[in-house]
Design an enzyme around this catalytic site. Structure first.
Site, PDB file in Angstrom:
ATOM      1  N   LEU A  58       0.829  -1.207   0.000  1.00 42.51           N
ATOM      2  CA  LEU A  58       0.000   0.000   0.000  1.00 42.51           C
ATOM      3  C   LEU A  58       0.863   1.257   0.000  1.00 42.51           C
ATOM      4  O   LEU A  58       2.026   1.229   0.416  1.00 42.51           O
ATOM      5  CB  LEU A  58      -0.876   0.016   1.255  1.00 42.51           C
ATOM      6  CG  LEU A  58      -1.993  -1.023   1.353  1.00 42.51           C
ATOM      7  CD1 LEU A  58      -2.644  -0.934   2.728  1.00 42.51           C
ATOM      8  CD2 LEU A  58      -3.026  -0.820   0.248  1.00 42.51           C
ATOM      9  N   SER A  59       0.268   2.350  -0.435  1.00 44.63           N
ATOM     10  CA  SER A  59       0.938   3.633  -0.315  1.00 44.63           C
ATOM     11  C   SER A  59       1.200   3.887   1.176  1.00 44.63           C
ATOM     12  O   SER A  59       0.336   3.647   2.014  1.00 44.63           O
ATOM     13  CB  SER A  59       0.026   4.724  -0.890  1.00 44.63           C
ATOM     14  OG  SER A  59       0.629   5.980  -0.750  1.00 44.63           O
ATOM     15  N   GLY A  60       2.411   4.315   1.483  1.00 42.89           N
ATOM     16  CA  GLY A  60       2.759   4.595   2.881  1.00 42.89           C
ATOM     17  C   GLY A  60       3.259   3.380   3.641  1.00 42.89           C
ATOM     18  O   GLY A  60       3.633   3.483   4.811  1.00 42.89           O
ATOM     19  N   ALA A  61       3.294   2.228   2.988  1.00 39.02           N
ATOM     20  CA  ALA A  61       3.754   1.017   3.683  1.00 39.02           C
ATOM     21  C   ALA A  61       5.262   1.054   3.930  1.00 39.02           C
ATOM     22  O   ALA A  61       5.769   0.407   4.848  1.00 39.02           O
ATOM     23  CB  ALA A  61       3.384  -0.228   2.885  1.00 39.02           C
ATOM     24  N   GLY A  62       5.993   1.808   3.086  1.00 33.35           N
ATOM     25  CA  GLY A  62       7.434   1.936   3.305  1.00 33.35           C
ATOM     26  C   GLY A  62       8.308   1.493   2.136  1.00 33.35           C
ATOM     27  O   GLY A  62       9.521   1.341   2.281  1.00 33.35           O
ATOM     28  N   LYS A  63       7.723   1.320   0.967  1.00 29.15           N
ATOM     29  CA  LYS A  63       8.471   0.815  -0.193  1.00 29.15           C
ATOM     30  C   LYS A  63       9.630   1.744  -0.576  1.00 29.15           C
ATOM     31  O   LYS A  63      10.761   1.304  -0.743  1.00 29.15           O
ATOM     32  CB  LYS A  63       7.526   0.632  -1.401  1.00 29.15           C
ATOM     33  CG  LYS A  63       6.361  -0.303  -1.131  1.00 29.15           C
ATOM     34  CD  LYS A  63       5.414  -0.387  -2.302  1.00 29.15           C
ATOM     35  CE  LYS A  63       4.724   0.911  -2.654  1.00 29.15           C
ATOM     36  NZ  LYS A  63       3.850   1.463  -1.592  1.00 29.15           N
ATOM     37  N   SER A  90       1.859  -1.659  -7.318  1.00 34.37           N
ATOM     38  CA  SER A  90       1.584  -2.856  -8.137  1.00 34.37           C
ATOM     39  C   SER A  90       0.486  -3.715  -7.495  1.00 34.37           C
ATOM     40  O   SER A  90       0.770  -4.786  -6.969  1.00 34.37           O
ATOM     41  CB  SER A  90       2.852  -3.662  -8.402  1.00 34.37           C
ATOM     42  OG  SER A  90       3.719  -3.743  -7.307  1.00 34.37           O
TER      43      SER A  90
END
Ligand code: ADP
Length: 195
Positions: A28-33, A101
């Site tokens: 998710l957005s903000g998960a830390g990728k 993705s």
């Protein structure tokens, strides 16, 4: 006689001193990728590994600027990025892809482009509530206000990876620990054999 023909063949692996591959960070957005991608790249570069980060958010300002957020456009976004990653891996780089993705199909497609031992799917996981609280780019706030339709996790699906090679639980683990786990996984897989 062609002088080039007398030169010994040299592989990218021999030239660079390490294997090539794709580390595909999904979540998710903000998960830390992006955070993990940057930290991993720093550590690998210091160790002499030739890397490149492909960040989904940045690609949307260039290569993928013509794409929106419909399921078709999202699929195309992932496909194009996967092809660029494949080209870079072919050139001997260790490519770190950081993009939501959201669909299994796209991630499977990316995996299919390189030999199986050169692809690592990493599920960067944090609960939606944590991602929304972090909101590093203010996008959840905009999505909740209805200013960003089709936002993943809010009104667009995220298909949780069914068989990721690695899960990093960023709500429970520090950035440094996540990067260390990832680094060890790369070593296990033989992609990166530096000490
Ligand atoms: P994404 O690229 O998935 O959208 P970002 O990396 O941009 O997410 O933002 C993640 C935010 O969460 C950053 O502010 C980062 O400092 C914070 N964070 C807290 N713990 C972690 C962790 N273990 N791994 C990655 N990011 C973390």
């Amino acid at each position: 006689m062609n002088a080039l023909a007398e030169l010994p063949a040299v592989t990218h692996e021999q030239l660079k001193g390490h294997k090539a591959g794709i580390v595909w960070l999904t979540g998710l957005s903000g998960a830390g990728k992006s955070t993990i991608a940057c930290e991993l790249e720093l550590r690998l570069r210091r160790a002499g590994v030739h890397t490149c980060v492909l960040d989904g958010d940045k690609l949307r300002h260039g290569l993928n600027a013509d794409l929106g957020y419909s399921p078709q456009d999202r699929a195309c976004n992932v496909q194009r990025t996967a092809h660029v990653a494949q080209l870079m891996a072919d050139a001997g780089l260790l490519v770190i892809v950081a993009m939501i993705s959201p669909y299994n199909e796209g991630r499977l497609y990316a995996r299919s482009l390189v030999p199986s031992d050169q692809f690592l799917e990493v599920f960067v996981h944090a609960p939606l509530a944590v991602c929304e609280q972090r909101d590093p780019k203010g996008m959840y706030r905009q999505a909740r206000l209805g200013l960003l339709p089709n936002f993943t996790g809010i009104d667009s699906a995220y298909e949780t990876p069914t068989q990721p090679d690695l899960v990093l639980n960023t709500a429970e683990t520090t950035v440094a620990a996540c990067v260390q786990t990832l680094k060890m996984r790369l070593q296990q897989q033989g992609i990166w054999n530096c000490a």
